[in-house]
Design a protein around this motif. Sequence first.
Motif, PDB file in Angstrom:
ATOM      1  N   ARG A 390      -2.257  13.521   2.482  1.00  0.00           N
ATOM      2  CA  ARG A 390      -2.583  14.241   3.707  1.00  0.00           C
ATOM      3  C   ARG A 390      -4.099  14.312   3.817  1.00  0.00           C
ATOM      4  O   ARG A 390      -4.805  14.366   2.799  1.00  0.00           O
ATOM      5  N   ARG A 391      -4.578  14.308   5.031  1.00  0.00           N
ATOM      6  CA  ARG A 391      -6.023  14.232   5.253  1.00  0.00           C
ATOM      7  C   ARG A 391      -6.777  15.389   4.611  1.00  0.00           C
ATOM      8  O   ARG A 391      -7.891  15.216   4.124  1.00  0.00           O
ATOM      9  N   ASP A 392      -6.189  16.583   4.631  1.00  0.00           N
ATOM     10  CA  ASP A 392      -6.898  17.773   4.182  1.00  0.00           C
ATOM     11  C   ASP A 392      -6.389  18.298   2.846  1.00  0.00           C
ATOM     12  O   ASP A 392      -6.487  19.491   2.559  1.00  0.00           O
ATOM     13  N   VAL A 393      -5.851  17.415   2.027  1.00  0.00           N
ATOM     14  CA  VAL A 393      -5.367  17.795   0.697  1.00  0.00           C
ATOM     15  C   VAL A 393      -6.138  16.986  -0.342  1.00  0.00           C
ATOM     16  O   VAL A 393      -6.192  15.751  -0.240  1.00  0.00           O
ATOM     17  N   PRO A 394      -6.703  17.640  -1.358  1.00  0.00           N
ATOM     18  CA  PRO A 394      -7.590  16.931  -2.292  1.00  0.00           C
ATOM     19  C   PRO A 394      -6.878  16.206  -3.434  1.00  0.00           C
ATOM     20  O   PRO A 394      -7.375  16.184  -4.561  1.00  0.00           O
ATOM     21  N   PHE A 395      -5.727  15.631  -3.160  1.00  0.00           N
ATOM     22  CA  PHE A 395      -5.082  14.756  -4.143  1.00  0.00           C
ATOM     23  C   PHE A 395      -4.077  13.881  -3.407  1.00  0.00           C
ATOM     24  O   PHE A 395      -3.712  14.147  -2.257  1.00  0.00           O
ATOM     25  N   VAL A 396      -3.632  12.819  -4.075  1.00  0.00           N
ATOM     26  CA  VAL A 396      -2.580  11.947  -3.551  1.00  0.00           C
ATOM     27  C   VAL A 396      -1.519  11.771  -4.626  1.00  0.00           C
ATOM     28  O   VAL A 396      -1.776  11.978  -5.818  1.00  0.00           O
ATOM     29  N   TRP A 397      -0.325  11.384  -4.209  1.00  0.00           N
ATOM     30  CA  TRP A 397       0.813  11.196  -5.120  1.00  0.00           C
ATOM     31  C   TRP A 397       1.279   9.760  -4.995  1.00  0.00           C
ATOM     32  O   TRP A 397       1.489   9.268  -3.887  1.00  0.00           O
ATOM     33  N   LEU A 398       1.442   9.097  -6.116  1.00  0.00           N
ATOM     34  CA  LEU A 398       1.790   7.679  -6.117  1.00  0.00           C
ATOM     35  C   LEU A 398       3.026   7.439  -6.966  1.00  0.00           C
ATOM     36  O   LEU A 398       3.033   7.719  -8.172  1.00  0.00           O
ATOM     37  N   ASN A 399       4.099   6.947  -6.328  1.00  0.00           N
ATOM     38  CA  ASN A 399       5.263   6.489  -7.066  1.00  0.00           C
ATOM     39  C   ASN A 399       4.986   5.070  -7.541  1.00  0.00           C
ATOM     40  O   ASN A 399       4.701   4.173  -6.729  1.00  0.00           O
ATOM     41  N   LEU A 400       5.059   4.845  -8.840  1.00  0.00           N
ATOM     42  CA  LEU A 400       4.672   3.555  -9.415  1.00  0.00           C
ATOM     43  C   LEU A 400       5.667   2.459  -9.051  1.00  0.00           C
ATOM     44  O   LEU A 400       6.879   2.706  -8.965  1.00  0.00           O
ATOM     45  N   PRO A 401       5.178   1.251  -8.861  1.00  0.00           N
ATOM     46  CA  PRO A 401       6.078   0.124  -8.568  1.00  0.00           C
ATOM     47  C   PRO A 401       6.867  -0.282  -9.810  1.00  0.00           C
ATOM     48  O   PRO A 401       6.522   0.085 -10.942  1.00  0.00           O
ATOM     49  N   GLN A 402       7.909  -1.028  -9.575  1.00  0.00           N
ATOM     50  CA  GLN A 402       8.746  -1.485 -10.677  1.00  0.00           C
ATOM     51  C   GLN A 402       7.905  -2.266 -11.683  1.00  0.00           C
ATOM     52  O   GLN A 402       7.051  -3.066 -11.325  1.00  0.00           O
ATOM     53  N   GLY A 403       8.147  -2.023 -12.953  1.00  0.00           N
ATOM     54  CA  GLY A 403       7.392  -2.680 -14.014  1.00  0.00           C
ATOM     55  C   GLY A 403       6.430  -1.742 -14.710  1.00  0.00           C
ATOM     56  O   GLY A 403       5.944  -2.053 -15.796  1.00  0.00           O
ATOM     57  N   TRP A 404       6.152  -0.611 -14.099  1.00  0.00           N
ATOM     58  CA  TRP A 404       5.228   0.349 -14.694  1.00  0.00           C
ATOM     59  C   TRP A 404       5.958   1.642 -15.061  1.00  0.00           C
ATOM     60  O   TRP A 404       6.721   2.184 -14.261  1.00  0.00           O
ATOM     61  N   ARG A 405       5.690   2.140 -16.249  1.00  0.00           N
ATOM     62  CA  ARG A 405       6.058   3.496 -16.634  1.00  0.00           C
ATOM     63  C   ARG A 405       4.802   4.354 -16.547  1.00  0.00           C
ATOM     64  O   ARG A 405       3.695   3.868 -16.773  1.00  0.00           O
ATOM     65  N   ALA A 406       4.979   5.624 -16.269  1.00  0.00           N
ATOM     66  CA  ALA A 406       3.819   6.477 -16.037  1.00  0.00           C
ATOM     67  C   ALA A 406       2.903   6.543 -17.247  1.00  0.00           C
ATOM     68  O   ALA A 406       1.672   6.444 -17.127  1.00  0.00           O
ATOM     69  N   SER A 407       3.471   6.707 -18.435  1.00  0.00           N
ATOM     70  CA  SER A 407       2.641   6.830 -19.635  1.00  0.00           C
ATOM     71  C   SER A 407       1.843   5.550 -19.877  1.00  0.00           C
ATOM     72  O   SER A 407       0.648   5.604 -20.206  1.00  0.00           O
ATOM     73  N   ALA A 408       2.481   4.402 -19.692  1.00  0.00           N
ATOM     74  CA  ALA A 408       1.786   3.128 -19.909  1.00  0.00           C
ATOM     75  C   ALA A 408       0.685   2.942 -18.865  1.00  0.00           C
ATOM     76  O   ALA A 408      -0.408   2.450 -19.181  1.00  0.00           O
TER      77      ALA A 408
END
Length: 470
Positions: A390-408
């Motif tokens: 959102r334009r006025d929110v100081p962060f973004v949220w990203l769902n990772l594409p297939q092939g990536w785990r969050a920790s890696a």
Amino acid sequence: MDTIWAPEGLGSAGPKYKAVVTMIRNHIATKALQVDDRLPPVRDLAWRLGITPGTVARAYNILTDDGTLRAEVGRGTFVAAPKVVGRPLNLIEIDPVRHNTGGDTDEVNLYSPHLPNGGQAELIRRLLIEVAQDPPSGVMHYPSRRSAQAAREAMADWLQGTPIGPVDEGDIVLSLGGQNGIMLAFQTVLRGRRPTVFVESLCYPGFRRAAEALRADVVSIEMDGHGVLPEALAAAAERHPEAQVLCTSPEVHSPTCRFTPMERRAEILAVARRYDLQILEDDCYRMGRAEGEGYRQLAPERGWYVSSLSKSITPALRIGCVVPPKGMAGALHRTAEHSFFGLATPMIDLTAKLLRHPDLPKIMAASREGVERYVKVAVNTLGGFDLHWRRDVPFVWLNLPQGWRASAFCQAAEKVGVQVRAAEEFAARDANAPHALRMAINAGVSLKSFEAAMERLRHLLEHPPEQINV
């Protein structure tokens, strides 16, 4: 000097302590008393003037509090050096460098938001000087409800336009930031030896930490893109009759950047009323206009509201507030007073000046515009992926594409100089967190460095690891 202390100098009208105050000020003005001159001990002056020692002590305290006199333990009371009024800022400027954006760097930390400076740094420095020169609340007393009244009134003005129902200064308790506000609300609400607190399955980690610090059990409630699922909340309330509070962030959900629509809020509220749950709303991340009615407005009998200056002005001051349901203000005030007495009096004075300063609205607007520039860079670079923003929110949220785990991915990102937070940091320890990331806006680095960091992340997203670990 002894000849200046005569009973005739007191006059006959008005309280005697005020006459002593006037006498001493007159002696200083006529140079009968000079800087560093020692005044008579309280009992000696009382004897000479024919009044009680308590009257003299009261006059000395008044003049010490306003800086006319200074008291030194074991030595006595002396005439203080006059205060310097209106000293130009540039005479004591600590850091002449402007911080509208940070410098160029390859190391970019996206853990927590770092706001752009729209002028708040300079304003805060100037106001700190004003407070230091002439602190309205003094610097020798405990904070109190009375001394904080001006700051609460300023906070009430600052909250105008926030749809949380009628608010006056008596409804507001000032806190040491939003996290302390959450803790104060819990301390006021929670009862019993092992209460239960409900949180969203992904939520601000401070909810869990505050609840656990108070020995409460924390139960996660399943959610979808609109927030908590009402049926999941009702099922959890059936399993946990000891539950007392639901914690939620309906305006700006951290970490997913989602918004809870009014229809869903009404459904959640119906469950909360059925099972007598208090609702604690965290509104610390919103920088722009509220889109929906807050739970305190929707349910004045059970809606708690927490906000702070951290994401709209600066996190450095640690200034926040709690607005309780109607009828709970007295209990909340007592909780704060029993916990830490209240904000430090210089911070109380700074809050009152800052929140009512005529330049603050345009400064906050400039800071929001700065955040929007960084968000735009993130969207332009990573918008081809499942990105929520959102334009006025100081962060973004990203769902990772297939092939990536969050920790890696977090490890790979750190190797290229970018630190991001995995979804699991916002989930319960035993939960199956999604492979997703929260990336905060960091205006502490230049826009150029931020864009370069986004480019490095895009390269990683486009090239998931091919190796299979067995």
